[in-house]
Design an enzyme around this catalytic site. Structure first.
Site: not given
Ligand code: GLV
Length: 345
Positions: A242, A271, A290
């Site tokens: 993250r 984001e 991401h």
């Molecule tokens: C993506 O970032 C997730 O946590 O699945």
């Protein structure tokens, strides 16, 4: 026979058809019927008013305000392995189950971590840009030189399922494997040959540092100027966890100064980032939007698992991947809900 009413659920995005079918077989589904745009806050608060189940994405903040707007809510099924978007403590206090989608995305996300490691080490994006801008001159001995992955030292911070899969791949590249977790993990060590290191030692010793720890109050901001200064000048830093684990201004300054040498980032503090984000202007920073779990097969499995969890919770069947079941059971044992008034929930 009069059919039982179907439980009402609110789904915050259009999901792959297999997951939608699963929900529609059992539930009365209300949906924010868009693929790309997250549900606006006001719409979410309206949508959950009658819902017993909520299927959320990592773009939805599920907090006390949402819980207050959803008096009948029994379960939040998050379509992500991370659940920092959910106030789990508030859900537990309200007797609301939370589930996530681990396992199904492990290998896909580990692949992406490796894509970033290789791209940053071998300057793949920079190389393409060099060609696109017409800057590719005649071959010379130091043109676009990078660093070796094969035989280097890989240090994973947060070696859970995904971190473990990143380490496993390191075996194929004859890497020396290090990891740092809150506690040593003997099973991981036996499975991968990785060796535990205190945090600072791992930063000092690794050629590749891959972050795959969850975002918690303890991990927020854990990579800043001090941590980057401990890294090798040749180190490559990769974050597939993250964004807020990293202080982005510190990382930008460190990359400008050349320690670490390069970075590969799948996640950012806020984001989506725009084209003017400072990290994008750095040639030694590879940024992707991401996409750790973004293969069609894996996103379909994640959506299906979230739907299965939601349906299981609402039909009294065992949850597949609960987050707060233990805490809820402990709470129930300490103060059974049948002895409490409805208003205590
Ligand atoms: C993506 O970032 C997730 O946590 O699945």
């Amino acid at each position: 026979m009069i059919p039982l009413p179907r439980p009402a659920v609110y789904v915050t995005r259009r999901l792959p058809a297999a997951a939608m079918r699963l929900l529609e077989e059992t539930c009365q589904v209300s949906l924010w019927d868009e693929l790309e745009r997250p549900v606006p806050r006001a719409e979410l608060l309206r949508g959950v008013a009658d819902a017993e189940g909520l299927l959320s994405l990592l773009t939805d903040r599920v907090d006390a305000e949402v819980l207050a707007a959803a008096p009948r809510l029994r379960v939040v099924a998050n379509m992500a392995v991370g659940y920092d978007n959910i106030d789990v403590a508030a859900c537990t206090a309200r007797g609301v189950l939370v589930t996530n989608t681990p396992d199904v995305l492990t290998e896909t996300t580990a692949d992406l971590a490796w894509a970033l490691m290789l791209a940053a080490a071998r300057r793949i994006v920079e190389g393409q840009r060099m060609i696109e801008t017409g800057a590719w001159g005649p071959w010379h001995p130091l043109q676009m030189v990078g660093v070796d992955v094969y035989g280097a030292t890989l240090g994973v911070v947060g070696a859970g399922r995904i971190g473990g899969a990143v380490l496993r791949r390191g075996g194929g590249f004859a890497m020396r494997l290090l990891y740092h977790n809150r506690h040593p993990a003997p099973e991981l060590e036996a499975a991968t040959g990785a060796v535990y290191r205190p945090f600072d030692d791992l930063l000092r010793e690794s050629d590749f540092i891959v972050v795959s720890a969850p975002l918690t109050p303890e991990t927020r901001g854990m990579f800043g100027a001090r941590e980057f200064s401990l890294m090798r000048e040749t180190a490559i830093f990769v974050n597939v966890a993250r964004g807020p684990l990293v202080r982005e201004e510190d990382l930008a300054a460190a990359l400008r100064a050349g320690r670490p040498r390069a970075a590969g980032l799948d996640v950012f503090t806020r984001e989506p980032i725009g084209p003017d984000h400072p990290l994008l202007s750095l040639p030694n920073c590879v940024c992707v939007p991401h996409i750790g779990s973004a293969t069609l097969a894996t996103r379909t499995r994640m959506a299906t698992l979230a739907a299965e969890n939601l349906v299981a919770a609402l039909t009294g069947r065992p949850l597949l991947t609960p987050v707060n079941l233990t805490e809820l059971v402990a709470l129930e044992l300490a103060a059974p809900s049948w002895g409490r008034g409805a208003t205590d929930r």
